[in-house]
Design a protein around this motif. Structure first.
Motif, short mmCIF file in Angstrom:
data_model
loop_
_atom_site.label_atom_id
_atom_site.label_comp_id
_atom_site.label_asym_id
_atom_site.label_seq_id
_atom_site.Cartn_x
_atom_site.Cartn_y
_atom_site.Cartn_z
N LYS A 160 0.79 -1.17 -0.11
CA LYS A 160 0.00 0.20 -0.14
C LYS A 160 0.92 1.18 -0.03
N ALA A 161 2.11 1.09 0.71
CA ALA A 161 2.70 2.44 0.66
C ALA A 161 3.70 2.72 -0.64
N LEU A 164 3.10 6.20 -2.46
CA LEU A 164 2.59 7.35 -1.85
C LEU A 164 3.89 7.98 -1.26
N THR A 165 3.67 9.25 -0.70
CA THR A 165 4.75 9.89 -0.18
C THR A 165 4.10 10.72 0.98
N GLN A 167 2.84 12.41 4.71
CA GLN A 167 2.38 11.53 6.14
C GLN A 167 1.52 10.37 5.51
N GLU A 168 1.13 10.38 4.24
CA GLU A 168 0.20 9.04 3.96
C GLU A 168 1.27 7.85 3.97
N LYS A 169 2.25 7.76 3.38
CA LYS A 169 3.29 6.77 3.22
C LYS A 169 3.80 6.75 4.81
N LYS A 171 2.28 6.98 7.78
CA LYS A 171 1.49 6.56 8.49
C LYS A 171 1.55 4.98 8.34
N LEU A 172 1.61 4.49 7.25
CA LEU A 172 1.53 3.03 6.78
C LEU A 172 2.91 2.33 7.37
N ALA A 194 9.89 9.93 4.08
CA ALA A 194 8.26 10.38 4.20
C ALA A 194 8.07 11.11 5.25
N ASP A 195 8.96 11.31 6.30
CA ASP A 195 8.64 11.99 7.62
C ASP A 195 9.99 12.42 8.26
#
Length: 345
Positions: A160-161, A164-165, A167-169, A171-172, A194-195
């Motif tokens: 799922k990650a 993505l980039t 905070q969305e990524k 969180k996963l 990502a963070d």
């Protein structure tokens, strides 16, 4: 309406379907298991044929049981012997069965080891605490299921990650970090991208080392305490509680830090009810870890002390501590002066 009784052929087919639903396969060697492995990977049971009788017994009662197969999902199961003597009967085949599989941690048998389809180890467990004391190893079966499910969850979250980039990524990825198995090789790099400001706390969780934290608090590079060491209790309390109260950290790391503080608190002779409160916090953080399971016993041993220090005893303890600290400070001052002294011949 005409009804017919199920034929024997239908019954056999139904039984086969049930067995296929379990999915677990068997292999004779670790290399063969890797060849057959799918997304659930390989699970290896390590036993000692010539030195650990219980591990041999559990081959039948635990490892070959339908319960273990069901818990293993679609993983390939293989039993790998680890001999103590090279001249023991069967030892000549051990190398072929093992292939390039690493030995169990500390050479303990029985041990259950988990590998992904590429042969990368992602978990292991051993001993009665994780296998269980009964011959069916109910606890061991539950742990097999837990780790297989954790691998599936990790694969799901990482898939799922992808793409993505931000905070969305992140969180996963943080959820991946909370799983009780080894993380993917590039996990930290992905998380830092990502963070970068560690808003979600995953980076500090990943980088934290409870052992090194303890060494720093005890002013030791290797675990050996200096004879004149005197803990800075107020600073230790601040540092330990800061880590413990930050739920971004792993629960077991938070408990380890708190236990360090609890041990020093007992040496500082704090009130038994305060000590009990700290120990209960450790238990509440995660009752299922080693530390969580130990906490109730520790409450009984340390939290219900009959003797409570009188005000005079506490005052004497404080004065003795101050005197020791003053002596230490004076000794260091004298050592500095000695180094600065220039001898004139």
């Amino acid at each position: 309406m005409i009804t017919r009784k199920p034929s024997k052929l239908f019954a056999v087919a139904a039984l086969l379907l049930v067995q296929m639903a379990w999915g677990a396969q068997r292999a004779d060697t670790f290399p063969e298991a890797l060849e057959k492995a799918g997304t659930d990977g390989v699970i290896a049971y390590c036993y000692g044929p010539d030195w650990n009788a219980r591990s041999v017994k559990l081959l039948q009662t635990f490892w070959k049981s339908p319960a273990a197969e069901e818990a293993a999902g679609d993983a390939v199961m293989v039993a790998v012997p680890f001999y103590e003597r090279n001249d023991a009967k069967g030892a000549e085949n051990a190398g072929r069965i093992r292939g390039k599989m690493p030995a169990p941690p500390f050479s303990v048998c029985p041990t259950v080891m988990f590998f992904d389809k590429n042969g990368v180890k992602y978990a292991d467990f051993q001993g009665a605490d994780y296998l269980g004391a009964d011959d069916e190893c109910t606890e061991g079966v539950n742990n097999i299921r837990k780790y297989v499910q954790a691998l599936r969850k990790q694969q799901e979250l990482m898939a799922k990650a992808e793409g993505l980039t931000g905070q969305e990524k992140a969180k996963l990825l943080v959820e991946v970090g909370k799983l009780p198995i080894t993380k993917p090789a590039d996990y930290l790099q992905q998380l830092e991208l990502a963070d970068p400001t560690d808003k979600l706390g995953g980076i500090r969780r990943e980088k934290f080392n409870a052992l090194q934290f303890m060494y720093k608090q005890l002013d030791t590079p290797d675990g050996f305490i200096k004879p004149d060491f005197e803990a800075d209790y107020p600073q230790m309390k601040k540092d330990c509680l800061e880590i413990f109260e930050d739920e971004a950290y792993d629960a077991r790391d938070r408990q380890a830090v708190m236990n360090l503080f609890i041990g020093q608190s007992r040496r500082e002779a704090i009130q038994a009810n305060q000590l009990k409160g700290y120990i209960k916090k450790v238990h509440k953080a995660d009752p299922e870890t080693d530390y969580g399971k130990l906490s109730p016993t520790l409450v009984n041993l340390w939290g219900n002390l009959k003797h409570k220090l009188t005000p005079e005893e506490r005052k004497a303890a404080r004065e003795a501590k101050r005197a020791k600290a003053k002596e230490k400070k004076a000794r260091k001052r004298d050592e500095r002066r000695a180094k600065d002294t220039i001898e004139i011949e």
